[in-house]
Design a protein around this motif. Sequence first.
Motif, short mmCIF file in Angstrom:
data_model
loop_
_atom_site.label_atom_id
_atom_site.label_comp_id
_atom_site.label_asym_id
_atom_site.label_seq_id
_atom_site.Cartn_x
_atom_site.Cartn_y
_atom_site.Cartn_z
N PRO A 64 0.81 -1.23 0.00
CA PRO A 64 0.00 0.00 0.00
C PRO A 64 0.85 1.28 0.00
CG PRO A 64 -0.30 -1.24 2.06
CD PRO A 64 0.46 -2.12 1.11
N LEU A 65 2.04 1.22 0.60
CA LEU A 65 2.93 2.39 0.54
C LEU A 65 3.32 2.65 -0.91
CD1 LEU A 65 5.28 1.53 3.56
CD2 LEU A 65 3.83 3.55 3.41
N ILE A 66 3.73 1.59 -1.58
CA ILE A 66 4.16 1.70 -2.99
C ILE A 66 2.99 2.16 -3.86
CG2 ILE A 66 4.92 0.31 -4.98
CD1 ILE A 66 6.68 -1.28 -2.96
N TYR A 83 13.71 6.79 11.38
CA TYR A 83 13.42 5.98 12.58
C TYR A 83 12.13 5.21 12.35
CZ TYR A 83 13.35 4.78 17.53
OH TYR A 83 13.37 4.08 18.72
N SER A 84 12.26 4.12 11.56
CA SER A 84 11.09 3.33 11.19
C SER A 84 11.59 1.98 10.71
CB SER A 84 10.32 4.03 10.06
OG SER A 84 9.21 3.28 9.65
N PHE A 85 10.64 1.12 10.34
CA PHE A 85 10.99 -0.13 9.68
C PHE A 85 11.38 0.21 8.24
CE2 PHE A 85 9.64 -4.06 7.43
CZ PHE A 85 10.56 -4.92 8.01
N VAL A 86 12.30 -0.57 7.71
CA VAL A 86 12.93 -0.24 6.43
C VAL A 86 11.94 -0.13 5.25
CG1 VAL A 86 13.52 -2.63 5.79
CG2 VAL A 86 15.04 -0.74 5.11
N ALA A 87 10.77 -0.77 5.38
CA ALA A 87 9.79 -0.74 4.29
C ALA A 87 9.35 0.69 3.95
CB ALA A 87 8.56 -1.57 4.66
N THR A 88 9.35 1.57 4.94
CA THR A 88 8.92 2.96 4.69
C THR A 88 9.77 3.56 3.57
OG1 THR A 88 8.49 3.13 7.08
CG2 THR A 88 8.45 5.18 5.82
N THR A 89 11.08 3.51 3.75
CA THR A 89 11.98 4.14 2.76
C THR A 89 12.07 3.30 1.49
OG1 THR A 89 13.22 4.88 4.69
CG2 THR A 89 14.22 5.28 2.55
N PRO A 129 5.51 10.66 6.72
CA PRO A 129 5.80 10.46 8.15
C PRO A 129 5.31 9.07 8.58
CG PRO A 129 4.25 12.29 7.73
CD PRO A 129 4.28 11.44 6.52
N VAL A 130 5.76 8.68 9.77
CA VAL A 130 5.35 7.39 10.36
C VAL A 130 4.84 7.67 11.77
CG1 VAL A 130 6.16 5.09 11.07
CG2 VAL A 130 7.19 6.21 9.08
N HIS A 131 3.69 7.11 12.13
CA HIS A 131 3.24 7.18 13.53
C HIS A 131 3.96 6.04 14.25
CE1 HIS A 131 0.00 9.87 12.26
NE2 HIS A 131 -0.46 8.96 11.43
N ALA A 157 1.10 4.32 8.60
CA ALA A 157 0.41 4.13 9.89
C ALA A 157 0.40 2.64 10.25
CB ALA A 157 -1.00 4.70 9.81
N ALA A 158 1.46 1.93 9.82
CA ALA A 158 1.55 0.49 10.05
C ALA A 158 1.33 0.12 11.51
CB ALA A 158 2.91 -0.03 9.59
N HIS A 159 1.73 1.02 12.43
CA HIS A 159 1.63 0.71 13.87
C HIS A 159 0.37 1.29 14.50
CE1 HIS A 159 6.35 0.89 13.86
NE2 HIS A 159 5.86 -0.08 13.10
N LEU A 179 -1.71 0.72 6.49
CA LEU A 179 -1.68 -0.14 7.68
C LEU A 179 -0.98 -1.44 7.34
CD1 LEU A 179 -5.39 0.34 8.79
CD2 LEU A 179 -3.40 0.90 10.22
N SER A 180 -0.35 -2.05 8.34
CA SER A 180 0.18 -3.41 8.18
C SER A 180 -0.60 -4.34 9.09
CB SER A 180 1.67 -3.45 8.56
OG SER A 180 2.07 -4.81 8.73
N PHE A 181 -1.00 -5.48 8.51
CA PHE A 181 -1.65 -6.52 9.31
C PHE A 181 -0.74 -7.74 9.41
CE2 PHE A 181 -5.82 -4.82 7.23
CZ PHE A 181 -5.80 -3.72 8.07
N HIS A 182 0.56 -7.47 9.48
CA HIS A 182 1.54 -8.56 9.64
C HIS A 182 1.30 -9.28 10.96
CE1 HIS A 182 5.59 -10.23 10.61
NE2 HIS A 182 5.44 -10.65 9.36
N ALA A 183 1.72 -10.53 11.02
CA ALA A 183 1.50 -11.38 12.20
C ALA A 183 1.91 -10.74 13.52
CB ALA A 183 2.25 -12.69 12.01
N THR A 184 2.88 -9.82 13.47
CA THR A 184 3.38 -9.20 14.70
C THR A 184 2.54 -8.01 15.16
OG1 THR A 184 4.78 -7.84 13.30
CG2 THR A 184 5.80 -9.81 14.25
N LYS A 185 1.57 -7.61 14.35
CA LYS A 185 0.85 -6.37 14.66
C LYS A 185 -0.35 -6.61 15.59
CE LYS A 185 3.39 -3.71 11.96
NZ LYS A 185 4.58 -4.53 11.73
N VAL A 186 -0.87 -5.51 16.15
CA VAL A 186 -2.01 -5.57 17.07
C VAL A 186 -3.17 -6.34 16.44
CG1 VAL A 186 -3.79 -4.15 18.20
CG2 VAL A 186 -1.41 -3.41 18.21
#
Length: 374
Positions: A64-66, A83-89, A129-131, A157-159, A179-186
Amino acid sequence: MDEKKILVTSPLLPKLDDFIPYLKEIWDSKWLTNNGHFHQELEKELATYLHVPYISLFTNGTLPLIAALQAERITGEVITTPYSFVATTHSLWWNGIRPVFVDIDPITCNLDPSLIESAITSKTTAIMPVHVYGQPCDTEAIQEIADKYGLKVIYDAAHAFGVNVNGESILKAGDMSTLSFHATKVFNTIEGGALVMKDEKTKKRIDYIKNFGFSGETTIVAPGINAKMDEVRAAYGLLNLKQVDAAIIWRKQVADQYREVLRGVEGITFFDEIQGVDSNYSYFPIFVDKVKFGMSRDELYFKMQEQNVYGRRYFYPLISTFSTYKSLPSAASSNLPIATKKGDEVICLPMYMGLTKEEVTRVLNSIINRNAIQ
Ligand SMILES: Cc1ncc(COP(=O)(O)O)c(C=O)c1O
């Protein structure tokens, strides 16, 4: 040592027995993907749950970022945070866009709005930006700058699933939010993600882009990609959505227990509740001041591991230090002193639904009893 490992996260899983009837329905219908009924239902339920007008599901939180950058036809330079996960950049790089790193605010760890204007050039077209950790960015200050210079704002707003500020979803800020719905997310769909937008026309365009650009059987309206979510994961998401409130309440209790004890520990700082913000407690980062705490972040991190407590150093190393980006002028550590410091001090503590009071106590003891352990 006989104690079991405590990991930084553990996925929120629906009950297998509850999932079987959904799978049976998918098997019976033989409709596995391409905007099936579970996909449509999850989009509807998420829009309601998140209080957003339009949402489009994706197969992960990177695409979705792309896609958002493609849809907004962003080119040239984009101002973003290191200061984020590398996917942002990476999403910028995949669009042939030059990232321009700006330092973060020491209180929120989000892009510092007061530093954005001086990074704008004639090539700047957007801000990303990243939240981070689900902590809201200063969306008003960022929008003011964007409006002044005619820039788009795409929030990673992945987090920030379910985060509201004064009763309004943070996902409504800017032009679009991912948003990210990866296994590690809320909230997770194993792998998955979404794009939140403001109007139906953009939703339609995004739906085309995530499906190769098809707007009809034989019509391609954009150079799209395949980023659709399938029916199995959409059904899984519908089940997980039913328990996400319980998960957030559990996470809050974990955060409360961490805060109560760590408040008295010299050299450890953390985020407090922010008035007016409904937090999702997606992460519990602590920052270790080497001098005051008497031990560096890495020393503590590995001491904790010796006690079978596995935090994670999110976000270290900074994105700006990776080989793809480190030669950019804005990547110099002298340009990013706060992000560098935060990256050197951070440990995210274990945080998930199901983490017991006793386990949280073990995590806390692994920090407090550091000097007793050899
Ligand atoms: C800030 C941020 N942006 C983007 C992503 C990418 O999401 P995904 O792993 O779902 O592709 C992640 C996470 O994993 C993330 O933490």
